[in-house]
Design a protein around this motif. Structure first.
Motif, PDB file in Angstrom:
ATOM      1  N   UNK A 157       0.824  -1.207   0.000  1.00 29.98           N
ATOM      2  CA  UNK A 157       0.000   0.000   0.000  1.00 29.98           C
ATOM      3  C   UNK A 157       0.864   1.265   0.000  1.00 29.98           C
ATOM      4  N   UNK A 158       2.000   1.205   0.699  1.00 34.27           N
ATOM      5  CA  UNK A 158       2.880   2.375   0.761  1.00 34.27           C
ATOM      6  C   UNK A 158       3.404   2.742  -0.623  1.00 34.27           C
ATOM      7  N   UNK A 159       3.700   1.733  -1.451  1.00 34.34           N
ATOM      8  CA  UNK A 159       4.194   2.017  -2.798  1.00 34.34           C
ATOM      9  C   UNK A 159       3.125   2.689  -3.649  1.00 34.34           C
ATOM     10  N   UNK A 160       1.898   2.255  -3.513  1.00 34.76           N
ATOM     11  CA  UNK A 160       0.798   2.872  -4.262  1.00 34.76           C
ATOM     12  C   UNK A 160       0.630   4.333  -3.858  1.00 34.76           C
ATOM     13  N   UNK A 161       0.646   4.593  -2.567  1.00 32.68           N
ATOM     14  CA  UNK A 161       0.530   5.968  -2.075  1.00 32.68           C
ATOM     15  C   UNK A 161       1.709   6.803  -2.564  1.00 32.68           C
ATOM     16  N   UNK A 162       2.893   6.222  -2.563  1.00 33.68           N
ATOM     17  CA  UNK A 162       4.079   6.943  -3.032  1.00 33.68           C
ATOM     18  C   UNK A 162       3.960   7.305  -4.509  1.00 33.68           C
ATOM     19  N   UNK A 163       3.508   6.371  -5.322  1.00 30.71           N
ATOM     20  CA  UNK A 163       3.342   6.644  -6.759  1.00 30.71           C
ATOM     21  C   UNK A 163       2.300   7.742  -6.973  1.00 30.71           C
ATOM     22  N   UNK A 164       1.180   7.650  -6.281  1.00 30.16           N
ATOM     23  CA  UNK A 164       0.141   8.691  -6.409  1.00 30.16           C
ATOM     24  C   UNK A 164       0.663  10.045  -5.942  1.00 30.16           C
ATOM     25  N   UNK A 165       1.484  10.046  -4.910  1.00 30.62           N
ATOM     26  CA  UNK A 165       2.087  11.297  -4.436  1.00 30.62           C
ATOM     27  C   UNK A 165       3.039  11.874  -5.468  1.00 30.62           C
ATOM     28  N   UNK A 166       3.752  11.000  -6.178  1.00 32.90           N
ATOM     29  CA  UNK A 166       4.630  11.450  -7.259  1.00 32.90           C
ATOM     30  C   UNK A 166       3.844  12.061  -8.403  1.00 32.90           C
ATOM     31  N   UNK A 167       2.694  11.473  -8.713  1.00 31.55           N
ATOM     32  CA  UNK A 167       1.816  12.043  -9.740  1.00 31.55           C
ATOM     33  C   UNK A 167       1.337  13.423  -9.302  1.00 31.55           C
ATOM     34  N   UNK A 168       0.965  13.538  -8.028  1.00 32.61           N
ATOM     35  CA  UNK A 168       0.518  14.846  -7.517  1.00 32.61           C
ATOM     36  C   UNK A 168       1.647  15.867  -7.512  1.00 32.61           C
ATOM     37  N   UNK A 169       2.894  15.401  -7.394  1.00 35.19           N
ATOM     38  CA  UNK A 169       4.017  16.332  -7.505  1.00 35.19           C
ATOM     39  C   UNK A 169       4.040  16.960  -8.892  1.00 35.19           C
ATOM     40  N   UNK A 170       3.800  16.150  -9.907  1.00 35.17           N
ATOM     41  CA  UNK A 170       3.751  16.688 -11.268  1.00 35.17           C
ATOM     42  C   UNK A 170       2.587  17.663 -11.414  1.00 35.17           C
ATOM     43  N   UNK A 171       1.450  17.351 -10.787  1.00 34.50           N
ATOM     44  CA  UNK A 171       0.284  18.243 -10.851  1.00 34.50           C
ATOM     45  C   UNK A 171       0.637  19.591 -10.240  1.00 34.50           C
ATOM     46  N   UNK A 172       1.248  19.578  -9.048  1.00 34.59           N
ATOM     47  CA  UNK A 172       1.530  20.881  -8.437  1.00 34.59           C
ATOM     48  C   UNK A 172       2.625  21.638  -9.175  1.00 34.59           C
TER      49      UNK A 172
ATOM     50  N   UNK B 140       2.717  15.953  -0.394  1.00 33.88           N
ATOM     51  CA  UNK B 140       3.609  15.878   0.769  1.00 33.88           C
ATOM     52  C   UNK B 140       3.066  14.929   1.829  1.00 33.88           C
ATOM     53  N   UNK B 141       1.757  14.952   2.026  1.00 33.67           N
ATOM     54  CA  UNK B 141       1.141  14.059   3.019  1.00 33.67           C
ATOM     55  C   UNK B 141       1.329  12.601   2.598  1.00 33.67           C
ATOM     56  N   UNK B 142       1.149  12.316   1.334  1.00 30.02           N
ATOM     57  CA  UNK B 142       1.346  10.958   0.846  1.00 30.02           C
ATOM     58  C   UNK B 142       2.792  10.518   0.960  1.00 30.02           C
ATOM     59  N   UNK B 143       3.710  11.412   0.634  1.00 31.77           N
ATOM     60  CA  UNK B 143       5.135  11.102   0.766  1.00 31.77           C
ATOM     61  C   UNK B 143       5.475  10.807   2.220  1.00 31.77           C
ATOM     62  N   UNK B 144       4.993  11.643   3.117  1.00 31.36           N
ATOM     63  CA  UNK B 144       5.260  11.438   4.549  1.00 31.36           C
ATOM     64  C   UNK B 144       4.679  10.110   5.025  1.00 31.36           C
ATOM     65  N   UNK B 145       3.477   9.776   4.572  1.00 31.25           N
ATOM     66  CA  UNK B 145       2.843   8.526   4.979  1.00 31.25           C
ATOM     67  C   UNK B 145       3.641   7.328   4.474  1.00 31.25           C
ATOM     68  N   UNK B 146       4.066   7.395   3.210  1.00 29.61           N
ATOM     69  CA  UNK B 146       4.835   6.291   2.627  1.00 29.61           C
ATOM     70  C   UNK B 146       6.172   6.116   3.344  1.00 29.61           C
ATOM     71  N   UNK B 147       6.765   7.212   3.798  1.00 29.77           N
ATOM     72  CA  UNK B 147       8.060   7.146   4.474  1.00 29.77           C
ATOM     73  C   UNK B 147       7.970   6.499   5.857  1.00 29.77           C
ATOM     74  N   UNK B 148       6.773   6.281   6.344  1.00 31.23           N
ATOM     75  CA  UNK B 148       6.639   5.573   7.627  1.00 31.23           C
ATOM     76  C   UNK B 148       7.101   4.127   7.487  1.00 31.23           C
TER      77      UNK B 148
END
Length: 104
Positions: free
Chosen positions: A1-16, A43-51
């Motif tokens: 699940x952490x990898x999925x959140x990380x990938x989605x967070x990376x997509x949101x990085x491109x959006x911002x 950032x929230x997704x990245x932080x969550x994945x880094x747990x």
């Protein structure tokens, strides 16, 4: 699940990143709000994945996805010139991101 959140967070990085460019120095409301929302969620997704994932790997994957998608979007929309060399370099970034997942 952490990898999925990380990938989605990376997509949101491109959006911002794209929204930031289109905000014209925060003078346009919709791109500015899109930037702020995507930034917080990314950032929230990245932080969550880094747990559960290593910090260095998480950050490298997050940045790699965001950078590759931002450049690809620019090339697709015509705001950035495309070339074979750029496409090969983007493929290299994607390959490295996949490699980090496979060895992790």
């Amino acid at each position: 699940m952490a990898w999925l959140v990380l990938v989605l967070s990376g997509v949101l990085e491109a959006v911002w990143a794209v929204a930031l460019g289109r905000s014209e120095g925060f003078t346009r409301l919709v791109p500015s709000l899109t930037f702020a929302g995507a930034l917080v969620l990314s950032m929230a997704g990245l932080a969550w994945a880094m747990r559960t994932l290593p910090t260095g790997t998480s950050y490298a994957v997050w940045v790699g996805i965001g950078a590759a998608l931002t450049v690809a979007f620019g090339m697709l929309t015509g705001t950035e010139p495309a070339s074979v060399v750029k496409l090969l370099l983007l493929a290299g970034i994607v390959g490295c991101v996949v490699g980090l997942k496979l060895v992790g």
